[in-house]
Design a protein around this motif. Sequence first.
Motif, short mmCIF file in Angstrom:
data_model
loop_
_atom_site.label_atom_id
_atom_site.label_comp_id
_atom_site.label_asym_id
_atom_site.label_seq_id
_atom_site.Cartn_x
_atom_site.Cartn_y
_atom_site.Cartn_z
N THR A 17 -20.87 1.35 -9.32
CA THR A 17 -20.21 1.75 -10.46
C THR A 17 -19.21 3.03 -9.84
O THR A 17 -19.99 4.01 -9.43
CB THR A 17 -20.80 1.95 -11.86
OG1 THR A 17 -21.59 0.94 -12.01
CG2 THR A 17 -19.65 2.56 -12.75
N GLY A 19 -16.38 5.90 -11.09
CA GLY A 19 -15.79 6.46 -12.30
C GLY A 19 -14.86 7.67 -11.92
O GLY A 19 -14.69 8.10 -10.93
N THR A 26 -17.26 11.74 -17.94
CA THR A 26 -16.89 10.38 -17.38
C THR A 26 -15.99 9.92 -18.30
O THR A 26 -16.36 9.50 -19.42
CB THR A 26 -18.05 9.52 -16.71
OG1 THR A 26 -18.77 10.25 -16.10
CG2 THR A 26 -17.50 8.23 -16.05
N ARG A 29 -14.94 3.96 -15.99
CA ARG A 29 -15.88 3.49 -15.15
C ARG A 29 -15.32 2.01 -14.89
O ARG A 29 -14.91 1.29 -15.66
CB ARG A 29 -17.30 3.24 -15.65
CG ARG A 29 -17.70 4.47 -16.02
CD ARG A 29 -19.21 4.29 -16.61
NE ARG A 29 -19.83 5.47 -16.98
CZ ARG A 29 -21.00 6.24 -16.54
NH1 ARG A 29 -21.17 6.02 -15.18
NH2 ARG A 29 -21.31 7.37 -16.83
N CYS A 73 -22.28 10.79 -11.33
CA CYS A 73 -21.48 10.89 -12.52
C CYS A 73 -22.32 11.60 -13.58
O CYS A 73 -23.64 11.40 -13.80
CB CYS A 73 -21.35 9.40 -13.18
SG CYS A 73 -20.17 8.29 -12.06
#
Length: 74
Positions: A17, A19, A26, A29, A73
């Motif tokens: 993932t 982001g 964040t 994403r 993140c």
Amino acid sequence: IAGAYRGPNTAVDVALTCGVVRNGGTVARVADPLTGPVAVLGDVQAVYGAGLTSCHEIKIKYLDGTVSYNDTCP
């Protein structure tokens, strides 16, 4: 938002993932939808403001069943 990751030779699945971070949070994403030892993703999202940085989350599952994580993140 784009990203790619190839797991080690003993990886059976990689979940990636990527982001976008703004002001310590964040704000966007994108996750790789497929399974396997390689993860590739890409998407276009509108994110406004200054001070944008990137982050990633990587989860790797190995042949022996163990799992490792790497997460930058917030």
